[in-house]
Write a protein that holds these residues in place. Structure first.
Motif, PDB file in Angstrom:
ATOM      1  N   GLY A   1       0.801  -1.218   0.000  1.00  0.00           N
ATOM      2  CA  GLY A   1       0.000   0.000   0.000  1.00  0.00           C
ATOM      3  C   GLY A   1       0.829   1.262   0.000  1.00  0.00           C
ATOM      4  N   VAL A   2       2.094   1.189  -0.447  1.00  0.00           N
ATOM      5  CA  VAL A   2       2.984   2.352  -0.452  1.00  0.00           C
ATOM      6  C   VAL A   2       2.538   3.319  -1.560  1.00  0.00           C
ATOM      7  N   SER A   3       2.587   4.608  -1.269  1.00  0.00           N
ATOM      8  CA  SER A   3       2.190   5.621  -2.243  1.00  0.00           C
ATOM      9  C   SER A   3       3.100   5.584  -3.465  1.00  0.00           C
ATOM     10  N   THR A   4       2.567   5.982  -4.613  1.00  0.00           N
ATOM     11  CA  THR A   4       3.392   6.076  -5.822  1.00  0.00           C
ATOM     12  C   THR A   4       4.374   7.238  -5.750  1.00  0.00           C
ATOM     13  N   THR A   5       4.202   8.109  -4.757  1.00  0.00           N
ATOM     14  CA  THR A   5       5.234   9.084  -4.392  1.00  0.00           C
ATOM     15  C   THR A   5       5.779   8.626  -3.039  1.00  0.00           C
ATOM     16  N   ALA A   6       6.914   7.934  -3.050  1.00  0.00           N
ATOM     17  CA  ALA A   6       7.397   7.220  -1.865  1.00  0.00           C
ATOM     18  C   ALA A   6       8.511   7.982  -1.167  1.00  0.00           C
ATOM     19  N   ILE A   7       8.570   7.815   0.138  1.00  0.00           N
ATOM     20  CA  ILE A   7       9.613   8.409   0.973  1.00  0.00           C
ATOM     21  C   ILE A   7      10.600   7.313   1.363  1.00  0.00           C
ATOM     22  N   PHE A   8      11.889   7.523   1.085  1.00  0.00           N
ATOM     23  CA  PHE A   8      12.932   6.562   1.414  1.00  0.00           C
ATOM     24  C   PHE A   8      13.816   7.145   2.517  1.00  0.00           C
ATOM     25  N   ILE A   9      14.012   6.362   3.576  1.00  0.00           N
ATOM     26  CA  ILE A   9      14.823   6.802   4.717  1.00  0.00           C
ATOM     27  C   ILE A   9      15.866   5.730   5.001  1.00  0.00           C
ATOM     28  N   TRP A  10      17.101   6.169   5.272  1.00  0.00           N
ATOM     29  CA  TRP A  10      18.160   5.237   5.625  1.00  0.00           C
ATOM     30  C   TRP A  10      19.129   5.905   6.590  1.00  0.00           C
ATOM     31  N   ALA A  11      19.914   5.098   7.259  1.00  0.00           N
ATOM     32  CA  ALA A  11      20.897   5.609   8.211  1.00  0.00           C
ATOM     33  C   ALA A  11      22.161   6.041   7.475  1.00  0.00           C
ATOM     34  N   ASN A  12      22.797   7.091   7.999  1.00  0.00           N
ATOM     35  CA  ASN A  12      24.044   7.559   7.411  1.00  0.00           C
ATOM     36  C   ASN A  12      25.141   6.517   7.564  1.00  0.00           C
ATOM     37  N   LEU A  13      26.012   6.436   6.558  1.00  0.00           N
ATOM     38  CA  LEU A  13      27.237   5.670   6.656  1.00  0.00           C
ATOM     39  C   LEU A  13      28.395   6.622   6.933  1.00  0.00           C
ATOM     40  N   THR A  14      29.480   6.085   7.381  1.00  0.00           N
ATOM     41  CA  THR A  14      30.685   6.887   7.607  1.00  0.00           C
ATOM     42  C   THR A  14      31.801   6.351   6.726  1.00  0.00           C
ATOM     43  N   ASP A  15      32.702   7.241   6.343  1.00  0.00           N
ATOM     44  CA  ASP A  15      33.842   6.837   5.522  1.00  0.00           C
ATOM     45  C   ASP A  15      35.097   6.851   6.388  1.00  0.00           C
ATOM     46  N   PRO A  16      35.778   5.703   6.524  1.00  0.00           N
ATOM     47  CA  PRO A  16      36.962   5.645   7.384  1.00  0.00           C
ATOM     48  C   PRO A  16      38.047   6.635   6.996  1.00  0.00           C
ATOM     49  N   ASP A  17      38.060   7.053   5.714  1.00  0.00           N
ATOM     50  CA  ASP A  17      39.101   7.967   5.243  1.00  0.00           C
ATOM     51  C   ASP A  17      38.648   9.422   5.260  1.00  0.00           C
ATOM     52  N   GLY A  18      37.424   9.678   5.720  1.00  0.00           N
ATOM     53  CA  GLY A  18      36.925  11.043   5.768  1.00  0.00           C
ATOM     54  C   GLY A  18      36.451  11.584   4.437  1.00  0.00           C
ATOM     55  N   ASN A  19      36.294  10.718   3.428  1.00  0.00           N
ATOM     56  CA  ASN A  19      35.813  11.177   2.127  1.00  0.00           C
ATOM     57  C   ASN A  19      34.315  11.451   2.183  1.00  0.00           C
ATOM     58  N   PRO A  20      33.817  12.437   1.415  1.00  0.00           N
ATOM     59  CA  PRO A  20      32.364  12.688   1.378  1.00  0.00           C
ATOM     60  C   PRO A  20      31.652  11.517   0.718  1.00  0.00           C
ATOM     61  N   ILE A  21      30.458  11.206   1.206  1.00  0.00           N
ATOM     62  CA  ILE A  21      29.694  10.050   0.720  1.00  0.00           C
ATOM     63  C   ILE A  21      28.487  10.529  -0.070  1.00  0.00           C
ATOM     64  N   SER A  22      28.266   9.938  -1.239  1.00  0.00           N
ATOM     65  CA  SER A  22      27.043  10.161  -2.009  1.00  0.00           C
ATOM     66  C   SER A  22      26.284   8.843  -2.101  1.00  0.00           C
ATOM     67  N   TYR A  23      24.977   8.949  -2.350  1.00  0.00           N
ATOM     68  CA  TYR A  23      24.130   7.758  -2.367  1.00  0.00           C
ATOM     69  C   TYR A  23      23.368   7.673  -3.677  1.00  0.00           C
ATOM     70  N   GLU A  24      23.104   6.434  -4.110  1.00  0.00           N
ATOM     71  CA  GLU A  24      22.231   6.173  -5.245  1.00  0.00           C
ATOM     72  C   GLU A  24      21.154   5.185  -4.807  1.00  0.00           C
ATOM     73  N   ILE A  25      19.905   5.449  -5.204  1.00  0.00           N
ATOM     74  CA  ILE A  25      18.817   4.499  -4.970  1.00  0.00           C
ATOM     75  C   ILE A  25      18.610   3.715  -6.258  1.00  0.00           C
TER      76      ILE A  25
END
Length: 752
Positions: free
Chosen positions: A591-615
Motif C-alpha cells: 500500500g505504499v504511495s506512488t510518491t514514496a519516501i525513502f529513509i536510511w541511516a548515514n554511513l561513515t567513511d573511514p578515510d573522511g571522504n564525502p559520501i554520495s548515495y544512489e537508490i
C-alpha cells in the motif's frame, strides 16, 4: 497608473513562487521525473561456465515416490551458476523434492540453490543456519560430502518458474600448496609449492618494538576485539581457487610477557581442519622462531571461523599468544615479523587425460564456455601452447582471458606466457556448433613439455545454418580511472575484445556482444560509461551491433592515497550500527504511495571522504535477482525553507507599512497591496510546508514525509512509481575514491 507594470510583475512572481519546484521541501526532493520510472533494461549476467573435470552433482527429482535422474552438472574449483529446467516435473504450486548426489573430485561447496526464486525450506543433514547460508550469494558456503545425497524440499507455493539453479564448486583431489606471504614480496614465484621457503628465506619483514603497542588479545575465537585497533598490515589477496578475493589483516601488540598477533584471513571461507593454517615468524636479537596455528593445534593460540565487522561472511581468524621469553626478546627490543596464511587458495592445471562435456548447445545461436587455469609449475616466465585439434576442432576455440598473450595462430591455438610473479592465469575454451549431432576434439596443454590432453565433447541441437550477415561494425573500449587505469581488464563474449591488448574489434551486424570486466593487478571496476552508461556496474554490458559503438570502463585501485595524503589505504563507506541501514519503506511493505519516501541511516567513511548515495530500483525480480535496474542519484541536500521564511516575513513588514502609510487610498495602491499579499502568503506557505506528498501502507512501517527523519538519517522522495507494483530497491554508497558499499535488497508494493 504608475503601479501597473509593478503590479503585473509582482503578481506573476508570486504565482511562480507558489508553483515552482524550488518551493518543495528539499529534504524530500524529487529524484525521478513525473510519471512512471523508466527502467533501463539490463540483462541478467549469463551463467559463467567455470566447469572442469573435477566432479559433478547428479540432479534427481522425486516422481511418484521414486527418484528420476534429470541432469549431471559438472563443476571446477571456481564457483558457477548452472541451471536445469524442471518444468517437466514441477506442476503448478505443488511441493517439490530435489536430490543432489556428489560424484568424483575433492571437497565441494554450495553457495546458493533455488527453484524459481525460492530457496529450499529444508535439506537433509543441514541445520537452519546452513539453509540460510545457501539461500543467497554472499560467500557464506556449505560443504557437501560424497557420503550421503542431499535432499532439498521446496514447499508448496506459487513459483516464478521451474528453473533449478545451483551455484557450487568442486575442488580437485590434489591441491598445490602455495601460501600467501606477508609482506607480499616474500612470495617466491619460482617455487610456489616450497613450504620451507617461508620458514627460512624471508627477506622482507614488518618491524615491531616491544612495548610500542601495549595490551593483549583475549583468544576469544572471534575478530571483535580488534575492531577499533589499526592493523599492522592490510594486503589485498587474490585467490585462484574459487575462494573470494579479499583483504588479509594483521595486528600485533604485547603486554611485556607475551607477544599477541592476529591474522584475519578473509579470503578463506571454508574449513579444512589441520590443512589450513597461519604462521608468524619472529626474528629477535637472540634468535628467531616460527609459530603455527591450525583449527586442531592450539599450542600457540586459537583459530576461529566467523564473520567480522570488516567482512560479513564467515572466514578464518587466527590469534597467536607467544611468550617473549621463547622468542628471546624483552622490553625495548626490535622484532622483525613475517606472516603466512594458507587455506587451499591455489590454482590448478587442466589436462592429465581429463574429459569435459559442454552438453547440449543450440546450433548457430549460442556457445558454451569453460574457463581453465593454466599454471607454470616450473616457475618463471614461460611460453605455453594451447592447441585444439582432431575431430570437429573448427567448432571449438581457445581464447585468452587474463594470461599474457604471445600470439594467436588460429581459433584453435594460442600461445600464452605465465610471467614471473603471476604463477597462474585463465584461458577460455568455447564450443559453438554449426551443425547438429555429437562433436568431439582434444585440447593439448604444452606446459613445460608435458603435452597434457583434455578431451572436449559437445552436442549441437536444433537451430539452422544461416549465412553470415553482410554488414559489420566496430566496438571500441577505453578505460579510465585512477592510475594505472590500464590495469583493469574488459573482455567480450563472443571473443574479440580483451583490453588491455585488444581494445577494438569488428562484429557482424546484429551480433549481441556482452562486455565483462575483471579486476586485475589490484584494480577494482567502478562503472560503465558512454554507450554502456545506463548499465548498472554490477552487470555486464550487452550491446546489439547495429552500428559502431564506444564503451568506457572506469577502474580504481582498492588501495589509494588516504584522505590526508599520507599513503593510507582507501576503505569503502561503513555502517556503524547493528543490522541493516535501510529504514523505510520497511521490507515487504504494501500500500505504499506512488510518491514514496525513502529513509536510511548515514554511513561513515573511514578515510573522511564525502559520501554520495544512489537508490536503485527494479520491478522484475527473478530467480533471486533483479533482471533490470534503474538508478536515481540522491541530490545534494538544500535547506530553502529559511530563505523563503525570510522573504515571507519581509513581505509582511512591507505590507503592514504600506497599509499604515495610506497605500489603500488609490485603486493602483489596492492592487499592489493584493499582489504583495500573494507573495507574503506564498513564501510563508513554502517555509511552513512539509513533504509535498504523503504515503500510507497496509502493512509494515512507511514514512509519510521527511519531517520524521532523525539525526544521523537521510531522506529522499521518489515520484512516478506505478500503482499495484512490487519494487525491489537498494542503496549504493560511494566515497568518490573508488570505494562503494551496497545495502541489502528490500521490497515494497505500491497501492492504488
Amino acid at each position: 497608473m504608475i503601479y501597473k507594470p509593478s503590479i503585473i510583475i509582482v503578481f506573476f512572481l508570486a504565482i511562480f513562487m507558489l508553483v515552482s519546484p524550488l518551493s518543495r521541501n528539499a529534504d524530500s526532493a524529487t529524484i525521478a521525473p513525473s510519471g512512471d520510472i523508466k527502467l533501463s533494461k539490463v540483462a541478467d549476467e549469463p551463467s559463467v561456465r567455470l566447469i572442469g573435470p573435477f566432479g559433478r552433482f547428479i540432479v534427481e527429482v522425486e516422481k511418484n515416490g521414486k527418484w528420476e535422474q534429470v541432469w549431471a552438472l559438472g563443476y571446477s574449483h571456481q564457483y558457477a551458476d548452472l541451471d536445469v529446467d524442471l518444468s517437466k516435473y514441477v506442476k503448478g504450486d505443488e511441493q517439490v523434492k530435489v536430490r543432489l548426489r556428489r560424484e568424483l573430485g575433492g571437497k565441494a561447496h554450495i553457495e546458493s540453490v533455488y527453484l524459481g526464486s525460492a530457496a529450499p525450506a529444508s535439506a537433509t543433514g543441514l541445520d537452519a543456519d546452513d539453509i540460510r547460508y545457501i539461500s543467497k550469494n554472499d560467500h557464506d558456503v556449505v560443504e557437501i560430502g560424497l557420503e550421503k545425497p542431499l535432499v532439498l524440499t521446496f514447499t508448496k507455493g506459487k513459483r516464478t518458474n521451474a528453473t533449478f539453479r545451483l551455484r557450487a564448486r568442486v575442488e580437485p583431489k590434489v591441491i598445490p600448496h602455495s601460501p600467501f606471504l606477508f609482506p607480499l614480496d616474500n612470495i617466491n614465484w619460482d617455487d610456489l609449492n616450497n613450504e620451507a621457503f617461508e620458514l627460512s628465506e624471508a627477506k622482507s619483514f614488518y618491524s615491531y618494538k616491544i612495548g610500542a603497542n601495549p595490551g593483549r588479545f583475549g583468544l576469544k575465537g572471534d575478530a571483535a576485539e580488534v575492531d577499533n585497533i589499526a592493523p599492522l598490515f592490510k594486503e589485498w589477496s587474490i585467490s585462484g581457487s574459487g575462494h573470494p578475493d579479499a583483504y588479509t589483516f594483521g595486528w600485533v601488540r604485547d603486554d611485556g610477557e607475551y607477544l599477541y598477533a592476529v591474522v584475519e584471513f578473509s579470503g578463506d571461507n571454508t574449513r579444512d581442519g589441520a590443512v589450513d593454517y597461519a604462521k608468524v615468524r619472529a626474528v629477535g636479537p637472540k634468535g628467531e622462531k616460527t609459530y603455527k596455528l591450525t583449527e586442531v593445534d592450539s599450542t600457540w593460540g586459537r583459530a576461529g571461523f566467523g564473520p567480522s565487522k570488516r567482512v560479513k561472511y564467515r572466514h578464518k581468524y587466527y590469534e597467536f599468544k607467544v611468550p617473549l621469553a621463547d622468542i628471546g626478546a624483552g622490553r625495548g627490543d626490535e622484532l622483525k615479523l613475517a606472516f603466512s596464511a594458507y587455506g587451499t587458495n591455489n590454482v590448478t592445471t587442466p589436462g592429465d587425460g581429463s574429459t569435459y562435456d559442454f552438453g547440449n548447445v543450440t546450433v548457430n545461436t549460442g556457445s558454451t564456455v569453460v574457463q581453465n587455469v593454466v599454471h607454470d609449475d616450473a616457475g618463471g616466465a614461460r611460453d605455453i601452447d594451447i592447441t585444439i585439434a582432431t575431430g570437429n576442432a573448427t567448432m571449438f576455440s581457445v581464447t585468452n582471458n587474463d594470461c599474457t598473450l604471445n600470439s594467436t595462430t588460429s581459433l584453435q591455438q594460442i600461445q600464452v606466457n605465465v610471467p614471473t610473479g603471476v604463477g597462474g592465469c585463465n584461458v577460455n575454451l568455447t564450443f559453438t556448433p554449426t551443425s547438429n549431432g555429437a562433436k568431439t576434439t582434444k585440447a593439448t596443454y604444452d606446459i613445460a613439455a608435458s603435452g597434457d590432453e583434455q578431451t572436449l565433447n559437445g552436442t549441437g541441437v536444433g537451430g539452422v545454418v544461416t549465412p553470415p550477415p553482410t554488414a559489420s561494425y566496430t566496438l571500441s573500449v577505453h578505460k579510465d580511472g585512477s592510475p594505472p587505469a590500464g590495469m583493469g581488464n574488459v573482455y567480450s563474449d563472443p571473443s574479440g575484445i580483451d583490453c588491455p591488448g585488444t581494445c577494438s574489434a569488428t562484429f557482424d551486424e546484429g551480433t549481441e556482444v556482452t562486455l565483462y570486466t575483471k579486476n586485475t593487478n589490484g584494480m577494482n571496476f567502478f562503472r560503465w560509461e558512454d554507450d554502456c552508461a545506463d548499465v548498472w556496474r554490477g552487470a555486464p554490458c550487452v550491446l546489439s551491433m547495429t552500428g559502431d559503438s564506444d564503451v568506457g570502463a572506469r577502474f580504481y585501485p582498492p588501495a589509494t592515497q588516504g584522505a590526508s595524503g599520507n599513503g593510507g589505504s582507501n576503505s569503502p563507506p561503513v555502517f556503524d550500527g547493528e543490522g541493516t541501514w535501510l529504514l523505510s519503506p520497511v521490507n515487504g511493505a504494501t500500500g505504499v504511495s506512488t510518491t514514496a519516501i525513502f529513509i536510511w541511516a548515514n554511513l561513515t567513511d573511514p578515510d573522511g571522504n564525502p559520501i554520495s548515495y544512489e537508490i536503485w530500483f527494479c520491478d522484475e525480480f527473478v530467480d533471486g535477482s533483479c533482471s533490470s535496474w534503474s538508478s536515481a542519484t540522491v541530490l545534494a541536500a538544500q535547506k530553502p525553507k529559511a530563505m523563503f521564511a525570510g522573504f515571507g516575513a519581509l513581505g509582511g513588514v512591507v505590507l503592514i507599512g504600506f497599509l499604515l502609510g495610506g497605500g489603500m487610498r488609490t485603486r493602483g495602491g489596492r492592487a499592489f497591496m493584493l499582489a504583495l499579499f500573494f507573495i507574503t502568503a506564498g513564501f510563508t506557505a513554502v517555509a511552513c510546508s512539509g513533504s509535498s506528498d504523503s504515503s500510507s501502507s497496509d502493512s509494515g512501517t512507511v514514512a509519510e514525509s521527511c519531517d520524521s527523519v532523525e539525526e544521523g538519517q537521510q531522506c529522499q522522495q521518489v515520484t512516478g512509481l506505478t500503482s499495484n507494483t512490487t519494487y525491489h530497491w537498494k542503496l549504493v554508497a560511494s566515497d568518490g575514491a573508488g570505494g562503494t558499499t551496497d545495502s541489502d535488497t528490500w521490497s515494497f508494493t505500491t497501492g492504488e
